[in-house]
Write an enzyme that holds these catalytic residues in place. Structure first.
Site, PDB file in Angstrom:
ATOM      1  N   GLU A  26       0.811  -1.220   0.000  1.00  0.00           N
ATOM      2  CA  GLU A  26       0.000   0.000   0.000  1.00  0.00           C
ATOM      3  C   GLU A  26       0.851   1.279   0.000  1.00  0.00           C
ATOM      4  OE1 GLU A  26      -3.043  -0.155   2.990  1.00  0.00           O
ATOM      5  OE2 GLU A  26      -3.894  -1.994   2.221  1.00  0.00           O
ATOM      6  N   GLU A  30      -5.758  -8.321   0.101  1.00  0.00           N
ATOM      7  CA  GLU A  30      -6.478  -8.032   1.346  1.00  0.00           C
ATOM      8  C   GLU A  30      -7.913  -7.699   1.014  1.00  0.00           C
ATOM      9  OE1 GLU A  30      -4.961  -4.883   3.918  1.00  0.00           O
ATOM     10  OE2 GLU A  30      -2.922  -5.645   3.707  1.00  0.00           O
TER      11      GLU A  30
HETATM   12  O1  IFM Z   1      -5.024  -2.900   8.811  1.00  0.00           O
HETATM   13  C1  IFM Z   1      -4.862  -2.399   7.519  1.00  0.00           C
HETATM   14  C2  IFM Z   1      -3.651  -3.020   6.854  1.00  0.00           C
HETATM   15  O2  IFM Z   1      -2.488  -2.767   7.583  1.00  0.00           O
HETATM   16  C3  IFM Z   1      -3.460  -2.465   5.470  1.00  0.00           C
HETATM   17  N1  IFM Z   1      -4.670  -2.543   4.706  1.00  0.00           N
HETATM   18  C4  IFM Z   1      -5.885  -2.054   5.313  1.00  0.00           C
HETATM   19  C5  IFM Z   1      -6.071  -2.697   6.665  1.00  0.00           C
HETATM   20  C6  IFM Z   1      -7.378  -2.190   7.311  1.00  0.00           C
HETATM   21  O3  IFM Z   1      -7.329  -0.813   7.502  1.00  0.00           O
END
Ligand code: IFM
Length: 450
Positions: free
Chosen positions: A175, A360
């Site tokens: 990210e 994710e």
């Molecule tokens: O917890 C975070 C993660 O570290 C990165 N992606 C989003 C998740 C939820 O906010």
């Protein structure tokens, strides 16, 4: 009387996905390990929390104490039937000062963790950077400095030398938008800056770090390398021309900056115009490294934003609000169609033929334990709807190769501390007890079905 129907939401059957489709659960180092254990160096998240920037002053010094409980945590991944575990290396745990000497305890922890995955038949999907930047590098300017990208290259070399041949897949950065824009323009993540010049530099140097790291790993001959991009869909608040332009700029900052740099070798013109002279001099000569070939790309997807014009926002001229769709405990709207939008765009426009992963996806919920159970039906529904979206993409021929639920465990949700529970497994932070939620059981049911 007819038998009562089971109205619990379901996940689609395993058999609806290709045989080699990878299902996994994801975590990250700072959010679960416990930075206070095992000789881990300080990261800028320890500093950010100590300076009072997080809910209740919470930090990741204990978190899920995964350093102590990693074996039972891996058992939870395995027993649910997942094929893979996505985790991240903590840079300060391996190299406390971000350069120079290694922490032998940290190296040995990852040795055991990776061997633990392999002995359980779990594919290790590693990320090299999920935001725990060593403090000493942050003090020296962090992602605002070009040098940090080269220090990250050195760190990549250490990881490859020790663990590379045991890693199924490696992502450079998790990210980059969060590490750059969210942290330097919106100030919500460490280092908590609100400065356009700092942001422009971080937006470029985090991608330079990706390029440098990738080239180090190619030299080791690793053949399964990618990057993980978070995506948020922008919905214009109204149909005015100015709102549509602002929504396009939002998409440029959040999504296209990274897609166009990585897959096309240039930055989008609208965002470059916003940064203007704030861009680091000579950035153009880094673009070839940044756009080097990848083996896959990962998408982290949670929600959409509604984009509204905001005259008080002097730089970008818009703000992000939430619409009227159903929301998670984060206040994030549930919008599975956005996941389809991004995967289709990647596969059609930016990276045709490139294998894609949902690295994710998940939701926070005010989970409570009632009679020894956590009945997170809304999470099952959320996951099922997003997996349904993936099935639709597969039927269109989009090359989605896997899906990772965020997260295995309730954990440290950054500036929101421990107030948000994203786990498939409930964690009692008082005694570190783990309790699989209904969503974990539903995955187990699914992954053992046809
Ligand atoms: O917890 C975070 C993660 O570290 C990165 N992606 C989003 C998740 C939820 O906010």
């Amino acid at each position: 009387m007819p038998p009562r129907q089971d109205t619990t939401p379901r996940l689609p059957p395993r058999g609806a996905f290709p045989d080699d489709f990878v299902f996994g659960a994801a975590t990250s180092s700072y959010q679960i390990e416990g930075s206070g254990f095992g000789g881990c160096g300080r990261s800028h998240w320890d500093d950010f929390a100590a300076a009072g920037n997080t809910r209740d002053g919470a930090d990741g010094s204990v978190a899920c104490a995964h350093i102590l409980h990693w074996e039972r945590d891996l058992d939870l991944v395995k027993n649910a039937g997942f094929d893979a575990y996505r985790f991240s290396f903590s840079w300060p745990r391996i190299q406390p000062a971000g350069r120079g000497a290694l922490n032998a305890e940290g190296v040995s922890f990852y040795d055991r963790l990776i061997d633990g995955m392999l002995s359980r038949g779990l594919l290790p999907f590693a990320s090299l950077y999920h935001w725990d930047l060593p403090s000493s590098l942050a003090v020296a300017g962090g992602w605002r400095e070009r040098d940090t990208a080269y220090r990250f290259g050195d760190f990549t070399d250490i990881v490859m030398r020790h663990f590379g041949d045991r890693l199924h897949s490696v992502a450079t950065i998790n990210e980059p938008w969060c590490a750059a824009w969210l942290s330097h323009y919106w100030g919500e993540h460490a280092p908590g800056m609100r400065d356009l010049v700092a942001t422009a530099r971080a937006m470029h140097y985090i991608l330079l770090a990706h390029g440098v790291s990738l080239s180090v790993m190619r030299d080791y001959g690793h053949g399964n390398l990618g990057i993980v991009l978070n995506k948020e869909y922008g919905e214009p608040a109204d149909g005015r021309e100015e709102t549509l332009t602002a929504t396009r700029l939002f998409d440029g900052i959040y999504n296209r900056w990274f897609e166009e740099a990585i897959f096309l070798g240039h930055y989008p013109a609208d965002v470059l115009a916003l940064f203007g002279a704030a861009m680091p001099e000579g950035y153009e000569s880094d673009m070839a490294l940044i756009s080097a070939r990848l083996d896959w790309a990962g998408v982290n997807y949670y929600t959409r934003s509604v984009i509204e014009l905001d005259a008080d926002e002097s730089c970008v001229g818009f703000r992000c609000i939430r619409g009227d769709l159903e929301k998670t405990a984060m206040g994030w709207e549930v919008y599975p169609e956005g996941l389809g939008f991004f995967l289709r765009r990647l596969s059609g426009e930016y990276a045709p033929g490139l294998p894609l992963y949902v690295t994710e996806n998940g939701m926070s919920r005010d989970d409570t334990v009632v009679d020894g159970e956590v009945c997170d039906v809304e999470r099952v529904d959320f996951l099922g709807r997003h997996l349904g979206e993936v099935l639709g993409l597969l039927s269109e021929g989009v090359l989605v190769r896997g899906y990772f639920a965020w997260s295995l465990l309730d954990n440290y949700e950054w500036s929101l501390g421990y107030s948000q529970r994203f786990g498939l497994v409930h964690v009692d932070f008082a005694d570190q007890a783990r309790l699989p939620k209904l969503s974990w059981h539903k995955f187990r049911e699914m992954l053992n079905s046809n």
